[in-house]
Scaffold this motif. Structure first.
Motif, PDB file in Angstrom:
ATOM      1  N   TYR A 109      71.124   2.209  21.223  1.00 30.30           N
ATOM      2  CA  TYR A 109      71.599   3.495  22.000  1.00 30.30           C
ATOM      3  C   TYR A 109      72.627   4.463  21.148  1.00 30.30           C
ATOM      4  O   TYR A 109      72.631   5.688  20.937  1.00 30.30           O
ATOM      5  N   GLU A 110      73.894   3.550  21.110  1.00 29.69           N
ATOM      6  CA  GLU A 110      75.042   4.178  20.580  1.00 29.69           C
ATOM      7  C   GLU A 110      75.016   4.859  19.272  1.00 29.69           C
ATOM      8  O   GLU A 110      75.539   5.562  18.564  1.00 29.69           O
ATOM      9  N   PHE A 111      73.900   4.158  18.499  1.00 32.39           N
ATOM     10  CA  PHE A 111      73.802   4.523  17.148  1.00 32.39           C
ATOM     11  C   PHE A 111      72.854   5.436  16.537  1.00 32.39           C
ATOM     12  O   PHE A 111      72.501   5.587  15.473  1.00 32.39           O
ATOM     13  N   LEU A 112      72.064   5.793  17.797  1.00 28.24           N
ATOM     14  CA  LEU A 112      70.973   6.751  17.723  1.00 28.24           C
ATOM     15  C   LEU A 112      71.517   8.187  17.451  1.00 28.24           C
ATOM     16  O   LEU A 112      72.672   8.595  18.047  1.00 28.24           O
ATOM     17  N   PRO A 113      71.015   9.274  16.384  1.00 28.02           N
ATOM     18  CA  PRO A 113      71.569  10.669  16.578  1.00 28.02           C
ATOM     19  C   PRO A 113      71.116  11.219  17.835  1.00 28.02           C
ATOM     20  O   PRO A 113      70.253  10.574  18.799  1.00 28.02           O
ATOM     21  N   PRO A 114      71.824  12.337  18.329  1.00 27.38           N
ATOM     22  CA  PRO A 114      71.767  12.876  19.699  1.00 27.38           C
ATOM     23  C   PRO A 114      70.244  13.172  19.931  1.00 27.38           C
ATOM     24  O   PRO A 114      69.915  12.985  21.183  1.00 27.38           O
ATOM     25  N   ASP A 115      69.434  13.490  19.110  1.00 25.60           N
ATOM     26  CA  ASP A 115      67.993  14.165  19.556  1.00 25.60           C
ATOM     27  C   ASP A 115      67.270  12.662  19.972  1.00 25.60           C
ATOM     28  O   ASP A 115      66.357  13.061  20.773  1.00 25.60           O
ATOM     29  N   GLN A 116      67.696  11.484  19.357  1.00 28.92           N
ATOM     30  CA  GLN A 116      66.880  10.613  19.640  1.00 28.92           C
ATOM     31  C   GLN A 116      67.400   9.687  20.895  1.00 28.92           C
ATOM     32  O   GLN A 116      66.672   9.053  21.677  1.00 28.92           O
ATOM     33  N   LYS A 117      68.557  10.068  21.258  1.00 34.13           N
ATOM     34  CA  LYS A 117      69.185   9.461  22.439  1.00 34.13           C
ATOM     35  C   LYS A 117      68.552   9.999  23.736  1.00 34.13           C
ATOM     36  O   LYS A 117      68.333   8.974  24.530  1.00 34.13           O
ATOM     37  N   VAL A 118      68.042  11.232  23.595  1.00 31.78           N
ATOM     38  CA  VAL A 118      67.334  11.699  24.972  1.00 31.78           C
ATOM     39  C   VAL A 118      66.240  10.961  25.566  1.00 31.78           C
ATOM     40  O   VAL A 118      66.076  10.575  26.619  1.00 31.78           O
ATOM     41  N   PRO A 119      65.321  10.711  24.320  1.00 35.75           N
ATOM     42  CA  PRO A 119      64.227   9.950  25.017  1.00 35.75           C
ATOM     43  C   PRO A 119      64.227   8.453  25.026  1.00 35.75           C
ATOM     44  O   PRO A 119      63.508   7.606  25.890  1.00 35.75           O
ATOM     45  N   HIS A 120      65.131   8.023  24.262  1.00 33.54           N
ATOM     46  CA  HIS A 120      65.539   6.475  24.284  1.00 33.54           C
ATOM     47  C   HIS A 120      66.087   5.999  25.426  1.00 33.54           C
ATOM     48  O   HIS A 120      65.776   5.042  26.009  1.00 33.54           O
ATOM     49  N   PHE A 121      67.023   6.907  26.145  1.00 34.12           N
ATOM     50  CA  PHE A 121      67.765   6.502  27.320  1.00 34.12           C
ATOM     51  C   PHE A 121      66.941   6.074  28.649  1.00 34.12           C
ATOM     52  O   PHE A 121      67.166   5.165  29.152  1.00 34.12           O
ATOM     53  N   PRO A 122      66.295   6.933  28.894  1.00 35.99           N
ATOM     54  CA  PRO A 122      65.077   6.609  30.217  1.00 35.99           C
ATOM     55  C   PRO A 122      64.128   5.521  29.881  1.00 35.99           C
ATOM     56  O   PRO A 122      63.857   4.738  30.531  1.00 35.99           O
ATOM     57  N   ASN A 123      63.824   5.332  28.686  1.00 38.50           N
ATOM     58  CA  ASN A 123      62.833   4.444  28.290  1.00 38.50           C
ATOM     59  C   ASN A 123      63.771   2.999  28.412  1.00 38.50           C
ATOM     60  O   ASN A 123      63.296   1.811  28.984  1.00 38.50           O
ATOM     61  N   MET A 124      64.964   2.922  28.002  1.00 40.84           N
ATOM     62  CA  MET A 124      65.698   1.840  27.968  1.00 40.84           C
ATOM     63  C   MET A 124      66.103   1.428  29.473  1.00 40.84           C
ATOM     64  O   MET A 124      65.930   0.282  29.863  1.00 40.84           O
ATOM     65  N   MET A 125      66.358   2.344  30.054  1.00 37.81           N
ATOM     66  CA  MET A 125      66.867   1.992  31.639  1.00 37.81           C
ATOM     67  C   MET A 125      65.543   1.526  32.378  1.00 37.81           C
ATOM     68  O   MET A 125      65.424   0.718  33.094  1.00 37.81           O
ATOM     69  N   GLU A 168      74.979  -2.166  33.286  1.00 38.40           N
ATOM     70  CA  GLU A 168      75.622  -1.465  34.227  1.00 38.40           C
ATOM     71  C   GLU A 168      76.725  -0.317  33.544  1.00 38.40           C
ATOM     72  O   GLU A 168      76.915   0.621  34.374  1.00 38.40           O
ATOM     73  N   GLU A 169      77.079  -0.543  32.359  1.00 38.65           N
ATOM     74  CA  GLU A 169      77.854   0.568  31.820  1.00 38.65           C
ATOM     75  C   GLU A 169      77.130   1.805  31.801  1.00 38.65           C
ATOM     76  O   GLU A 169      77.636   2.881  31.741  1.00 38.65           O
ATOM     77  N   TYR A 170      75.708   1.831  31.669  1.00 38.12           N
ATOM     78  CA  TYR A 170      75.228   2.948  31.681  1.00 38.12           C
ATOM     79  C   TYR A 170      74.515   3.340  32.914  1.00 38.12           C
ATOM     80  O   TYR A 170      74.325   4.769  33.261  1.00 38.12           O
TER      81      TYR A 170
END
Length: 221
Positions: A109-125, A168-170
């Motif tokens: 997650y931390e190494f993704l470009p901002p536009d890729q973080k948006v869809p990655h976060f909910p999928n990750m959680m 838990e950090e996220y």
């Protein structure tokens, strides 16, 4: 035994962090040789230290080990963190592989470009809450012991705690639905070697900030 293990990696989590956790849980002191710039990595590549031209690399017992899983297998076997028999080891390996999959999502997650973080976060959680953590809640319920496998600490316990704390950090309340995982987290965090690793000033690495990410990208890309 030829001195303390020496860890070669950048000064951050990445794929070395589970190795740091495992050594710390085993009560093994280690040194770190940080890769600060691309030339440091190139030197290791050119002098033959990196079998597949990539890190992490750990110098231990006269060997230069690469590949995260191989390194962790060696440490777990050496320090009796892989179960008492073949069946226990199989369960531990199975749980660890699942945790590697979740860890990869969190680490990426931390190494993704901002536009890729948006869809990655909910999928990750979603995967943490609905695919992986329910599995380990059930394992603890069915096993009925303090640990995931058998009745002693294993690499699976160590890695599950690491991943829980990362998640838990996220999302600080991510364990709200998992009472057994909450108790597990408290038990594992109280083990003396692990408690020491969780204290400020230990070799545990923090979540990467923008500056750290930019530095890593310059080294590896």
């Amino acid at each position: 035994m030829s001195g303390k293990p020496k860890l070669h990696y950048f000064n951050g989590r990445g794929r070395m962090e589970p190795i740091r956790w495992l050594l710390a849980a085993a009560g093994v002191e280690f040194d770190e040789c940080f890769i600060e710039k691309k030339e440091d990595l190139t030197k290791l590549q050119n002098d033959g230290s990196l079998l597949f031209q990539q890190v992490p690399m750990v110098e231990i017992d006269g060997m230069k080990l690469v590949q995260t899983r191989a390194i962790m297998n060696y440490i777990a076997t050496k320090y009796n963190l892989c179960g008492k028999d073949l069946k226990e080891r199989a369960l531990i390996d199975m749980y660890v592989e699942g945790l590697f999959d979740l860890n990869e999502l969190l680490m990426k997650y931390e190494f993704l470009p901002p536009d890729q973080k948006v869809p990655h976060f909910p999928n990750m959680m979603d995967k943490a809450e609905n695919r992986y953590f329910p599995v380990f809640e059930k394992v603890l319920k069915d096993h009925g012991k303090d640990f995931l496998v058998g009745n002693q600490l294993s690499r699976a316990d160590v890695q599950l705690l690491e991943v829980i704390l990362m998640a838990e950090e996220y999302k600080p309340d991510i364990l709200a639905k998992f009472s057994l995982l909450q108790s597990f987290k408290a038990r594992m965090s109280a083990i003396p070697n692990i408690k020491k690793f969780l204290q400020p000033g230990s070799q545990r690495k923090p979540l990467a900030d923008k500056n750290a990410v930019a530095k890593v990208m310059k080294i590896f890309y």
